[in-house]
Design a protein around this motif. Structure first.
Motif, PDB file in Angstrom:
ATOM      1  N   GLY A 129       0.797  -1.213   0.000  1.00  0.00           N
ATOM      2  CA  GLY A 129       0.000   0.000   0.000  1.00  0.00           C
ATOM      3  C   GLY A 129       0.827   1.260   0.000  1.00  0.00           C
TER       4      GLY A 129
ATOM      5  N   TYR B  88      -6.916   6.747   7.328  1.00  0.00           N
ATOM      6  CA  TYR B  88      -5.526   7.170   7.445  1.00  0.00           C
ATOM      7  C   TYR B  88      -5.085   6.966   8.900  1.00  0.00           C
ATOM      8  CZ  TYR B  88      -6.070   9.445   2.893  1.00  0.00           C
ATOM      9  OH  TYR B  88      -6.275   9.699   1.568  1.00  0.00           O
ATOM     10  N   GLY B  89      -3.792   6.710   9.076  1.00  0.00           N
ATOM     11  CA  GLY B  89      -3.281   6.285  10.370  1.00  0.00           C
ATOM     12  C   GLY B  89      -3.568   7.206  11.535  1.00  0.00           C
ATOM     13  N   ASP B  90      -3.277   8.494  11.367  1.00  0.00           N
ATOM     14  CA  ASP B  90      -3.406   9.415  12.493  1.00  0.00           C
ATOM     15  C   ASP B  90      -4.820   9.480  13.044  1.00  0.00           C
ATOM     16  OD1 ASP B  90      -0.821  10.012  12.465  1.00  0.00           O
ATOM     17  OD2 ASP B  90      -1.001  12.041  11.666  1.00  0.00           O
TER      18      ASP B  90
ATOM     19  N   VAL C 179     -10.829  12.092   4.822  1.00  0.00           N
ATOM     20  CA  VAL C 179     -10.507  13.382   5.431  1.00  0.00           C
ATOM     21  C   VAL C 179      -9.344  14.010   4.675  1.00  0.00           C
ATOM     22  CG1 VAL C 179     -11.263  12.590   7.711  1.00  0.00           C
ATOM     23  CG2 VAL C 179      -8.845  12.491   7.114  1.00  0.00           C
TER      24      VAL C 179
ATOM     25  N   TYR D 280      -2.961   3.953   3.347  1.00  0.00           N
ATOM     26  CA  TYR D 280      -2.163   5.117   3.004  1.00  0.00           C
ATOM     27  C   TYR D 280      -2.802   5.916   1.875  1.00  0.00           C
ATOM     28  CZ  TYR D 280       1.229   2.554   5.752  1.00  0.00           C
ATOM     29  OH  TYR D 280       1.861   1.874   6.768  1.00  0.00           O
ATOM     30  N   SER D 281      -3.837   5.343   1.263  1.00  0.00           N
ATOM     31  CA  SER D 281      -4.490   6.043   0.161  1.00  0.00           C
ATOM     32  C   SER D 281      -5.918   5.542   0.036  1.00  0.00           C
ATOM     33  CB  SER D 281      -3.750   5.785  -1.146  1.00  0.00           C
ATOM     34  OG  SER D 281      -3.889   4.419  -1.508  1.00  0.00           O
TER      35      SER D 281
ATOM     36  N   PHE E   7      -7.575  17.894   2.861  1.00  0.00           N
ATOM     37  CA  PHE E   7      -7.873  19.079   2.056  1.00  0.00           C
ATOM     38  C   PHE E   7      -7.865  18.741   0.561  1.00  0.00           C
ATOM     39  CE2 PHE E   7      -6.034  20.607   6.040  1.00  0.00           C
ATOM     40  CZ  PHE E   7      -7.056  21.430   6.468  1.00  0.00           C
TER      41      PHE E   7
ATOM     42  N   GLN F 202      -6.218   2.237  -1.804  1.00  0.00           N
ATOM     43  CA  GLN F 202      -6.008   1.025  -1.022  1.00  0.00           C
ATOM     44  C   GLN F 202      -7.314   0.554  -0.386  1.00  0.00           C
ATOM     45  OE1 GLN F 202      -2.852   1.694   1.784  1.00  0.00           O
ATOM     46  NE2 GLN F 202      -2.715  -0.499   2.215  1.00  0.00           N
TER      47      GLN F 202
ATOM     48  N   ILE G 245      -0.573  12.198   5.946  1.00  0.00           N
ATOM     49  CA  ILE G 245      -1.579  11.983   4.913  1.00  0.00           C
ATOM     50  C   ILE G 245      -1.644  13.102   3.909  1.00  0.00           C
ATOM     51  CG2 ILE G 245      -2.954  10.509   6.384  1.00  0.00           C
ATOM     52  CD1 ILE G 245      -4.932  12.750   6.727  1.00  0.00           C
TER      53      ILE G 245
ATOM     54  N   PRO H 169      -5.197  17.995   8.684  1.00  0.00           N
ATOM     55  CA  PRO H 169      -6.534  17.459   8.399  1.00  0.00           C
ATOM     56  C   PRO H 169      -7.163  16.742   9.589  1.00  0.00           C
ATOM     57  CG  PRO H 169      -4.933  16.730   6.750  1.00  0.00           C
ATOM     58  CD  PRO H 169      -4.168  17.467   7.793  1.00  0.00           C
TER      59      PRO H 169
ATOM     60  N   LEU I 116       3.703   7.436  12.032  1.00  0.00           N
ATOM     61  CA  LEU I 116       2.897   7.081  10.869  1.00  0.00           C
ATOM     62  C   LEU I 116       3.156   8.065   9.740  1.00  0.00           C
ATOM     63  CD1 LEU I 116      -0.302   6.558  12.972  1.00  0.00           C
ATOM     64  CD2 LEU I 116       0.928   4.758  11.785  1.00  0.00           C
TER      65      LEU I 116
ATOM     66  N   THR J  54      -5.658  18.315  -1.250  1.00  0.00           N
ATOM     67  CA  THR J  54      -4.551  17.430  -1.616  1.00  0.00           C
ATOM     68  C   THR J  54      -4.979  15.973  -1.642  1.00  0.00           C
ATOM     69  OG1 THR J  54      -3.999  17.682   0.693  1.00  0.00           O
ATOM     70  CG2 THR J  54      -2.592  18.775  -0.885  1.00  0.00           C
ATOM     71  N   THR J  55      -5.789  15.558  -0.647  1.00  0.00           N
ATOM     72  CA  THR J  55      -6.198  14.153  -0.592  1.00  0.00           C
ATOM     73  C   THR J  55      -7.538  13.924  -1.286  1.00  0.00           C
ATOM     74  OG1 THR J  55      -7.089  14.580   1.598  1.00  0.00           O
ATOM     75  CG2 THR J  55      -4.943  13.497   1.499  1.00  0.00           C
TER      76      THR J  55
END
Lengths: 338, 363
Positions: free
Chosen positions: A186, B89-91, B138, B116-117, B140, B120, A337, B62, A334, B142-143
């Protein structure tokens, strides 16, 4: 019956266990000690101090650029002995295998562990194998333990570290952690980054042989990276530690990868780097010794041990001339994002 | 790296001297990008620039700006529907809510996976056809294009077990909101590099025209941030606020292809930001034709009130009304290990960056 994959019965102590040991494990690991399998290995050692350590290894993926879990397990335990001032004498290697693991993967990992041990001149003298169900682990867990003989004259420990001591680092940071992350599912991105996974006992051995008691402390900055090693050092000795970012050796590929992922290189894991705290007047000599070995070619003096403090801090002067503190990271950092 | 830094620093000091003689220092510069927040702290730029420049870490992370009610809805889904897999996403997984975090829900048996995306998350949906996969979208501008592409793929594959719970945000309306009202703390914006690659630096002209605040896009190297600061101070010293970029990859118009993808997928909608409240047209909702992929419509989701933890000043931090260290919880009850507020969770959060890199001993 699928003969290509590990089954629960391979860990059951019966015929299949015996077959796995005889046909897969011993031909790869056992060649150094032919003869009857006994319950314990007997070692002859000279009088002196022994160092003894153990570590369990879990890594995903099991194989990564520059190494795999087998090489990691051998080098990691050798390094734990090495930074305690010991030359490794013997290792154990125990496997916890997941049901369904390809036997070809097991062969590869064992071959690589055997190669790393041979390169380091250490024997794997005992071991064990268990199999767990699919929920029990992810691929395999490898445990190694090691005994080593502590070099004469080596006096290492937090209590030996003094104000003014120099902190040396043997090479660039983050190559192991970033090469593992770079091929993780990933997140795969192509780099020519390779894990720095390597056995450090020659490096530590030559330092101690020349400098003896002038080497005050050694550590290999694995998980948590240099940040964890230095934060732990400062806390344990009750003194501030001061480092210069500009002096820290850099692998530009690792730096770019860390920037891309939003990771702090100081907190990324290494598996073949040494941090040594050395009496100031011997630091130039220590640097010379490290640099004369291929694993320390980029070694540098990166900082010094400061004054006693009640809440000791590691402070870093940054490349641009600012200041920041360096702390024990919370856990696994981590990737960001955005 | 050092030479350009020295050049920018000399310029910064010169402009600061001019501003001091005008009585216009210290200058409060707000960055609205989590990466800027992190690099500022990691490179020690606050200590380097001293008292003349105060960096305020605005709503650029974010995870930090995502409303608590959104998190509660996600936790509710993960706890009440055993057939649901949340992809996050991880956070986001560690942010504490009223009823624990997604990580707590996972420990209690919920299927929460870190991705991570957005792509995925679609892969998981393709591989596990018997599970409903909900992607927590979540971030801006960018994602958001990544979410849009994932939705296109889901549509193409006819995936009926994939949906998104969207909390995507637009940065410009939030910046505008920070300049409206009586209690404006921001003298200039250091505009985000990543977001601006998509939206272009031209969009900030509106803020300059209306509020006369410099808006300068900068890259992420410490030297690039210093270049941005130097440009902001120059504009302030010459009393000529402008929208500008000192980050070469950013054009005035931005990335038209990405903008078109966003437009085809989302419509601007009012959205609630942690600490800033509801801001008109600051969110991105799915277009009607994609309603089938909207988790908020597919599943029954209760309304939760927006509620920040008591004593937590994340909201004030995000608005530039207080420094992380001024929050009564900072480094006492709220640490990266046991975060109370969202700004302590993400490594890009203002509080986490201050805790991790700037907690010097008081001298």
């Amino acid at each position: 019956m699928n003969r290509e994959r590990i089954q629960l019965a391979h860990g059951g102590g019966g015929q299949l266990s015996a077959e796995l040991i005889a046909e897969v494990i011993l031909p790869i690991l056992g060649s150094q000690r032919p003869g009857r399998l006994t319950d314990a290995a007997c070692l002859s050692v000279d009088a002196g101090r022994l160092a003894f350590t153990t570590d369990s290894y879990v890594v995903q993926p099991l194989e990564f650029p520059g190494g795999d879990i087998g090489k990691l397990a051998v080098c990691g335990t050798i390094n734990d002995l090495a930074v305690a001032g010991a030359q490794p004498r013997a290792l154990s290697l125990s496997l916890v295998l997941q049901e369904g693991l390809a036997i070809s993967t097991l062969r590869k990992v064992l071959t690589s562990a055997a190669g790393a041990a041979r390169d380091a001149g250490v024997e794997i003298v005992t071991g064990d194998t268990k199999v767990v169900g699919r929920e029990g682990c992810d691929g395999m867990i490898v445990n190694t333990a090691g005994v080593g003989v502590v070099a004469e004259g080596a006096e290492l420990g937090f209590e030996r570290v003094e104000q003014g001591d120099c902190i040396l680092l043997s090479g660039a940071l983050g190559e192991h952690g970033l090469s593992v992350v770079s091929c993780r599912k990933g997140l795969s991105f192509a780099t020519d980054l390779r894990s720095d996974c390597a056995a450090l006992h020659e490096l530590t051995g030559s330092l101690l042989a020349s400098l003896g008691g002038n080497v005050h402390f050694m550590r290999d900055p694995t998980r948590g990276g240099l940040a964890a090693t230095l934060a732990e050092l400062a806390a344990a000795i009750g003194r501030d530690v001061e480092i210069q970012e500009e002096a820290i050796p850099v692998n530009p590929v690792a730096r770019s990868a860390a920037e891309m992922l939003g990771l702090d290189l100081l907190t990324v894991a290494n598996e073949g780097k040494l941090v040594a705290v050395v009496a100031a007047r011997q630091a130039p000599r220590a640097l010379e010794i490290l640099r004369s070995h291929r694993l320390g070619a980029k070694a540098a003096i990166i900082g010094t041990v400061g004054e006693a403090a009640s809440g000791p801090l590691v402070e870093m002067q940054t490349v641009v001339g600012g200041r920041r503190i360096v702390q024990m990271p919370y856990g696994e950092e981590l990737p960001r994002i955005c | 790296m050092k030479d350009p830094c020295d050049r920018h620093l000399r310029e910064i000091r010169r402009h600061l001297d001019a501003l001091k003689s005008l009585g216009s220092a210290p200058v409060r510069i707000m960055e609205v990008c989590g990466t800027h927040t992190m690099v500022l702290a990691r490179a020690g730029l606050r200590s380097l620039l001293g008292e003349g420049v105060r960096f305020l870490s605005g709503p650029g992370c974010p995870v930090c700006v995502t409303d608590g009610a959104y998190l509660e809805r996600a936790i509710h889904l993960s706890r009440t529907r055993p057939d649901i897999t949340l992809a996050s996403y991880g956070d986001m997984v560690r942010v504490p809510g009223q009823s624990g975090s997604l990580a707590d829900a996972r420990c209690a048996g919920a299927d929460v996976r870190v991705v991570y995306s957005a792509g995925q998350a679609v892969e998981i949906a393709l591989a596990c056809r018997d599970r409903q996969v909900v992607f927590l979208a979540v971030g801006f501008e960018t994602t958001a294009p990544g979410t849009a592409l994932a939705l296109r793929r889901a549509q193409r594959e006819g995936l009926e077990n994939f949906s998104v719970l969207t909390a995507h945000k637009r940065i410009l309306p939030a910046m505008r909101a920070l300049l409206v009202g009586d209690d404006v703390r921001v003298d200039a914006f250091l505009c985000p590099g990543h977001v601006s690659v998509i939206v272009g630096w031209g969009v900030y002209r509106e803020l300059v025209d209306r509020f006369a605040r410099p808006c300068v896009v900068a890259g992420f190297e410490p030297s690039q941030i210093l270049a941005g600061v130097a440009e902001i101070l120059r504009q302030l010293a010459e009393k000529q606020p402008q929208a500008a970029s000192v980050y070469p990859p950013v054009s005035r118009e931005g990335n038209r292809v990405a903008q078109a993808i966003l437009e085809e997928t989302f419509v601007p909608a009012d959205a609630v930001w942690r600490g800033l409240g509801e801001i008109p047209e600051s969110g991105l909702d799915l277009r009607e034709e994609l309603a089938a992929f909207d988790a908020a419509r597919r599943f029954e989701l209760p309304d939760y009130p927006t509620q920040d933890p008591p004593d937590c000043r994340c909201g004030d931090v995000l608005c530039g009304r207080c420094d992380p260290a001024e929050c009564p919880l900072f480094s006492r009850r709220c640490t990266p290990r046991d975060p109370v507020g969202a700004c302590m969770v993400s490594s890009e959060g203002a509080c986490a960056a201050a805790y991790q890199y700037e907690r010097f001993r008081k001298r």
